[in-house]
Write a protein that holds these residues in place. Structure first.
Motif, short mmCIF file in Angstrom:
data_model
loop_
_atom_site.label_atom_id
_atom_site.label_comp_id
_atom_site.label_asym_id
_atom_site.label_seq_id
_atom_site.Cartn_x
_atom_site.Cartn_y
_atom_site.Cartn_z
N TYR A 262 0.79 -1.23 0.00
CA TYR A 262 0.00 0.00 0.00
C TYR A 262 0.82 1.28 0.00
N VAL A 263 2.10 1.20 0.35
CA VAL A 263 2.92 2.41 0.37
C VAL A 263 3.64 2.62 -0.95
N LEU A 264 4.14 1.55 -1.57
CA LEU A 264 4.83 1.68 -2.85
C LEU A 264 3.86 2.12 -3.94
N PRO A 265 4.31 2.85 -4.94
CA PRO A 265 3.43 3.31 -6.02
C PRO A 265 2.85 2.16 -6.83
N ASP A 266 1.65 2.38 -7.35
CA ASP A 266 0.96 1.36 -8.15
C ASP A 266 1.40 1.48 -9.61
N THR A 267 2.45 0.75 -9.97
CA THR A 267 2.96 0.76 -11.34
C THR A 267 2.86 -0.64 -11.94
N ASN A 268 2.95 -0.71 -13.26
CA ASN A 268 2.88 -2.01 -13.92
C ASN A 268 4.01 -2.93 -13.48
N THR A 269 5.17 -2.35 -13.21
CA THR A 269 6.32 -3.15 -12.80
C THR A 269 6.11 -3.78 -11.43
N LEU A 270 5.51 -3.01 -10.51
CA LEU A 270 5.33 -3.48 -9.14
C LEU A 270 4.02 -4.23 -8.93
N ARG A 271 3.12 -4.23 -9.93
CA ARG A 271 1.80 -4.81 -9.74
C ARG A 271 1.87 -6.31 -9.47
N VAL A 272 2.74 -7.01 -10.19
CA VAL A 272 2.88 -8.45 -9.97
C VAL A 272 3.46 -8.72 -8.59
N LEU A 273 4.46 -7.92 -8.19
CA LEU A 273 5.05 -8.08 -6.86
C LEU A 273 4.02 -7.78 -5.77
N ASN A 274 3.20 -6.77 -5.98
CA ASN A 274 2.17 -6.45 -5.01
C ASN A 274 1.19 -7.61 -4.82
N LYS A 275 0.87 -8.28 -5.91
CA LYS A 275 -0.04 -9.41 -5.83
C LYS A 275 0.59 -10.54 -5.01
N VAL A 276 1.88 -10.76 -5.20
CA VAL A 276 2.58 -11.80 -4.45
C VAL A 276 2.66 -11.43 -2.97
N PHE A 277 3.03 -10.18 -2.68
CA PHE A 277 3.14 -9.75 -1.29
C PHE A 277 1.77 -9.72 -0.61
N SER A 278 0.71 -9.50 -1.38
CA SER A 278 -0.64 -9.53 -0.80
C SER A 278 -0.97 -10.90 -0.25
N LEU A 279 -0.37 -11.94 -0.83
CA LEU A 279 -0.60 -13.30 -0.33
C LEU A 279 -0.14 -13.44 1.12
N PHE A 280 0.90 -12.69 1.49
CA PHE A 280 1.46 -12.84 2.83
C PHE A 280 0.48 -12.37 3.90
N TYR A 281 -0.06 -11.15 3.75
CA TYR A 281 -0.92 -10.64 4.82
C TYR A 281 -2.37 -11.10 4.70
N THR A 282 -2.77 -11.62 3.54
CA THR A 282 -4.14 -12.09 3.39
C THR A 282 -4.29 -13.59 3.59
N ILE A 283 -3.26 -14.37 3.27
CA ILE A 283 -3.37 -15.83 3.29
C ILE A 283 -2.35 -16.48 4.21
N LEU A 284 -1.08 -16.08 4.10
CA LEU A 284 -0.04 -16.76 4.88
C LEU A 284 -0.04 -16.36 6.35
N THR A 285 -0.30 -15.07 6.65
CA THR A 285 -0.35 -14.64 8.05
C THR A 285 -1.46 -15.35 8.83
N PRO A 286 -2.68 -15.46 8.29
CA PRO A 286 -3.70 -16.23 9.03
C PRO A 286 -3.30 -17.68 9.27
N MET A 287 -2.56 -18.29 8.34
CA MET A 287 -2.11 -19.66 8.54
C MET A 287 -0.97 -19.71 9.56
N ALA A 288 -0.07 -18.71 9.50
CA ALA A 288 1.09 -18.70 10.40
C ALA A 288 0.69 -18.44 11.84
N ASN A 289 -0.41 -17.72 12.04
CA ASN A 289 -0.84 -17.36 13.39
C ASN A 289 -0.96 -18.57 14.31
#
Length: 336
Positions: A262-289
């Motif tokens: 959410y802090v880094l700019p929304d660019t085409n280059t970072l969009r794929v990385l944002n999708k991957v990092f979104s997995l961490f706080y939406t899916i992996l963190t609930p499992m890691a808890n």
């Protein structure tokens, strides 16, 4: 794609959640992977809630908040993963605008509550470590209930405000959401309405409901670390740090990836990385808890052992095992 004519514009009634559609050869593997993650997440978090409710040894402020967090993580995963699993299995990536906005409502609601709960849990650890003599008086049952209730109400207010604005947007252009869920920026970018008011309100909501909890969490752990470093003995430092290390791991993963997205700019280059990092706080963190809190927490492991012991005694299995010398619960050669 269903559409509705409004004057000279065509109003879109369906979105296409692209998700990981650019990896068609991995769809089955991703389905199996996320299915396992979902099952582990739900089972682990429900187990922690059950232990906190059933075991009187866990009727403390720390585990009361942990129970709230585990309940939240179960709902959080159920907001995102079932829809993703159905899309991976069937290939149907369409979602109605109404359902998409509804998913965003629950996603934003639970995200804000999680930020607040993390700050509450860090404040609880701050009082336990830095103000141990005043802990019992300050963190009483009434105050714990107020903190938990305030966290859930904050999520309702923030999510309700944003969702009411999002529901007033018009969508008449492209309908492809480049994400695996209906998040704020990907959906807003598809609108043909003026979104400046929504951007302003989103900034205010973040400034009110997410940034202060982050500061509380950060300040609490700075004070905790400073206090731990002042402990003269190595054993004392290790014991003090062990009481909050599990929570610190979860918080670091959550906020680290959240800020990247959410802090880094929304660019085409970072969009794929944002999708991957979104997995961490939406899916992996609930499992890691549940994994982190159960594997690194002696009290939770003890509560689980007592629960299994009680279940075996209730079913009569333990009696049979003891008769054969196979189960002595920590005293025999085959302890469980």
């Amino acid at each position: 794609m269903a559409t509705t004519e409004w004057g000279n514009q065509t109003s879109i009634s369906e979105f296409i959640l692209l998700g990981f559609g650019n990896l068609p050869e991995l769809q089955l593997l991703l389905f199996l992977l996320f299915l396992v993650v979902y099952m582990v997440t739900v089972a682990g978090n429900i187990l922690i809630v059950a232990l906190v409710v059933a075991d009187q040894h866990l009727h403390t402020p720390m585990y009361f908040f942990l129970g709230n967090l585990s309940c939240l993580e179960t709902c959080y995963s159920s907001t995102i993963l079932p829809r993703m699993l159905a899309s991976l299995l069937t290939g149907d990536k369409t979602i109605s605008v109404r359902i998409c906005i509804m998913q965003y409502y629950f996603f934003a609601f639970l995200l804000v509550v999680e930020c607040c709960l993390f700050s509450v849990m860090s404040y609880d650890r701050y009082l336990a470590i830095c103000k141990p003599l005043h802990y019992a008086a300050l963190m009483n049952g009434k105050f714990c209930l107020q903190l938990a209730t305030g966290s859930w109400i904050s999520g309702l207010l923030a999510s309700g405000t944003m969702t009411s604005l999002m529901s007033q947007l018009s969508f008449c252009g492209p309908n492809q959401v480049d994400h695996f869920l209906c998040d704020f920026t990907p959906v807003k970018n598809l609108s043909c309405s003026d979104t400046r008011l929504m951007d302003l309100v989103a900034f205010l909501m973040a400034a009110i409901f997410t940034f202060p909890p982050f500061l509380v969490t950060l300040a609490s752990y700075v004070c905790i670390i400073v206090t731990i470093l002042r402990v003269p003995s190595t054993t004392g430092r290790q014991k003090a740090f062990s009481t909050c290390s599990s929570h610190l791991i979860v918080v670091t993963i959550f906020y680290g990836t959240l800020m990247i997205v959410y802090v880094l700019p929304d660019t085409n280059t970072l969009r794929v990385l944002n999708k991957v990092f979104s997995l961490f706080y939406t899916i992996l963190t609930p499992m890691a808890n549940p994994l982190i809190y159960s594997l690194r927490n002696r009290e939770v492991k003890e509560a689980l052992r007592r629960a299994v012991n009680a279940f075996l005694m209730f079913t009569g299995i333990e009696t049979g095992l003891k008769a054969k010398g196979l189960c002595t619960w920590g005293k025999g050669r085959h302890s469980w």
